[in-house]
Design an enzyme around this catalytic site. Sequence first.
Site, PDB file in Angstrom:
ATOM      1  N   SER A 213       0.959  -1.064   0.084  1.00 25.00           N
ATOM      2  CA  SER A 213      -0.011   0.194   0.055  1.00 25.00           C
ATOM      3  C   SER A 213       0.870   1.064  -0.029  1.00 25.00           C
ATOM      4  O   SER A 213       1.584   1.527  -1.024  1.00 25.00           O
ATOM      5  CB  SER A 213      -0.948   0.030   1.117  1.00 25.00           C
ATOM      6  N   ASP A 348     -10.323  -3.676  -5.347  1.00 22.47           N
ATOM      7  CA  ASP A 348      -9.864  -2.837  -4.298  1.00 22.47           C
ATOM      8  C   ASP A 348     -10.519  -1.515  -4.055  1.00 22.47           C
ATOM      9  O   ASP A 348     -10.478  -0.694  -4.960  1.00 22.47           O
ATOM     10  CB  ASP A 348      -8.229  -2.389  -4.481  1.00 22.47           C
ATOM     11  N   HIS A 379      -8.398  -4.618  -0.890  1.00 23.02           N
ATOM     12  CA  HIS A 379      -6.979  -4.030  -0.419  1.00 23.02           C
ATOM     13  C   HIS A 379      -6.093  -4.708   0.593  1.00 23.02           C
ATOM     14  O   HIS A 379      -6.759  -4.833   1.751  1.00 23.02           O
ATOM     15  CB  HIS A 379      -7.551  -2.535   0.375  1.00 23.02           C
TER      16      HIS A 379
END
Length: 438
Positions: A213, A348, A379
Site C-alpha cells: 500500500s 480494491d 485492499h
Amino acid sequence: MATLEDGDMNTFGPELPAMFDGMKLAAVATILYVIVRCLNLKSTTEPPGITYQDTPLSRYLLKSCSMLTKEYIPPLLWGKSGHLQTALYGKMGRVNTPTPCGVRKFLSMQDGATATFDLFEALGDHSTGDDITMVICPGIGNHSEKNYIRTFVDHSQRQGYRCAVLNHLGALPNMELTSPRMFTYGCTWEYAAMVSYVKRAFPQTLLVVVGFSLGGNIVCKFLGENRSNQDRVLCCVSVCQGYSALRAQETFLQWDQCRRLYNFVLADNMKKLILSHRSSLLGLNSSNIGDADLGRLYAATSLMQIDDSIMRKFHGYSSVKEYYEQESCVHYIHNVTVPLLLVNSADDPLVHQSLLAIPRTLSEKMPNVIFALTQHGGHLGFFEGAVLFPQPLTWMDKFIVEYTDAICHWEKDQPACQKSSHQDMNSYLQSTGVTLSG
C-alpha cells in the site's frame, strides 16, 4: 353502504394465503438478489491479468512462477467481495497469525528523529544458497507487529529469507517521537536508513524490496530517486498502492465503492495516531505544528484535510498539491531498472480504476516491469479458502515469495557476462526517454 357477503369472503379466502406466499417468495428472491450482488457471487475466478513485454526474463517468469498463470480462488461465500476482503484485513489482518522472533534496531536520523526496524533472521538456507534479505515497508501507520506483516515475514523466513521490516515513524505504540516529525506518504529517509544498515551489517547480502500500500509508494520512490539505491537489489514488489497521491485523494472524495466512507475511517485512525504524539509535535522547538493546526486537525474528516493541516508541514511544503506531487512515486518509478512487479486488485475499494492506467502504461513501455491485476482480493486481503474459512497464508504471501524465488534463480543462473541488466536498462531509458504523467 356496500358490504361483503359471506360468499364474497369465501371467494377471496383461498386467494389471500397464496398472495401472501407470493409476497414472501418475492421478498426472499429480493434478499437473495441483494446477497448475490453484494457478495459478487456470480463473478468467476481466473488468473491475474498480466501486462508485460516479451523478454527472456518475462518468458522465464511465466514458466517458473506458476501463480502468474494460475487462477486465484478466494473463499466462495464472501471472498469475491472487495469490501469484505478489505474489512477482514482491516479488522484481523490475518488468521492464526504466527509470532516471528526478531530484534529491534534503533537508528538516529540527522534531524533528531529515531527510526526503528525489526530484523528477523532466516529459518533455513535459501534454495539458491545465497544470503538474501527482504527489506519491507508496511502500509499507512503500520509496523512489524501487524498481523499481515507477521504472517508474511514468517512465510519468508521459512523460505530462507532474512527480513527487515520498517516501523513507520510514530506508528509503534508506546514509543515517543524524538523530533517533531512523523512518517509521510512518500518520505524515504527512514527506509533508506534501514537499507543502508542492512547493507553495512551484511556485506554479502542481496536485497528484495517489498512495499505494501503506502509502503509500495515509498519503496518505488526510493529506488527511483537515485540509481545507487538499486545497488545489490534483485527485484522490487509493490502491492496495492495508488501510484499518484494527488489523483488518489481526488477519488477519495467520491462516494462510489464507498470510498468517501473509507476516507473518513482512515482519516479518523490517522487523526488518533497524530494526537497520540501531540506533546512531541507541539513541545519540541523545531516544530512547524501549532495549536491552530491541531484545531484544524480535530475538525478534519478526510485524509486531504489532515495532510493539508499537518502532514505537509513536516517537510515544509507550501501546499497540499505540492506535497502530493513531490511525494508520489509516479514521478520516479520510471527510473527503476531492476525487475519490478506491481500488484493490484480490480475490486480494491481504495484504489480507483483510473489509477491502474499508471502501472499498465509502465509495464507496456518498460521491459523490466510486470503488472499483475487480480479480479478479487480487495485492499491487501487476497484471502484464499474453500467456502467460508480463510487459510492462514494468503495468495499475496505465496505470490511474492514465488516471484522472488524465480528472480533469485534467474540471477543465479545467468552467466557473469549477461549480468548487466541495470546497464542495459539504463541505456534503454536514455534512448527512449520513458516518462509517466502524474
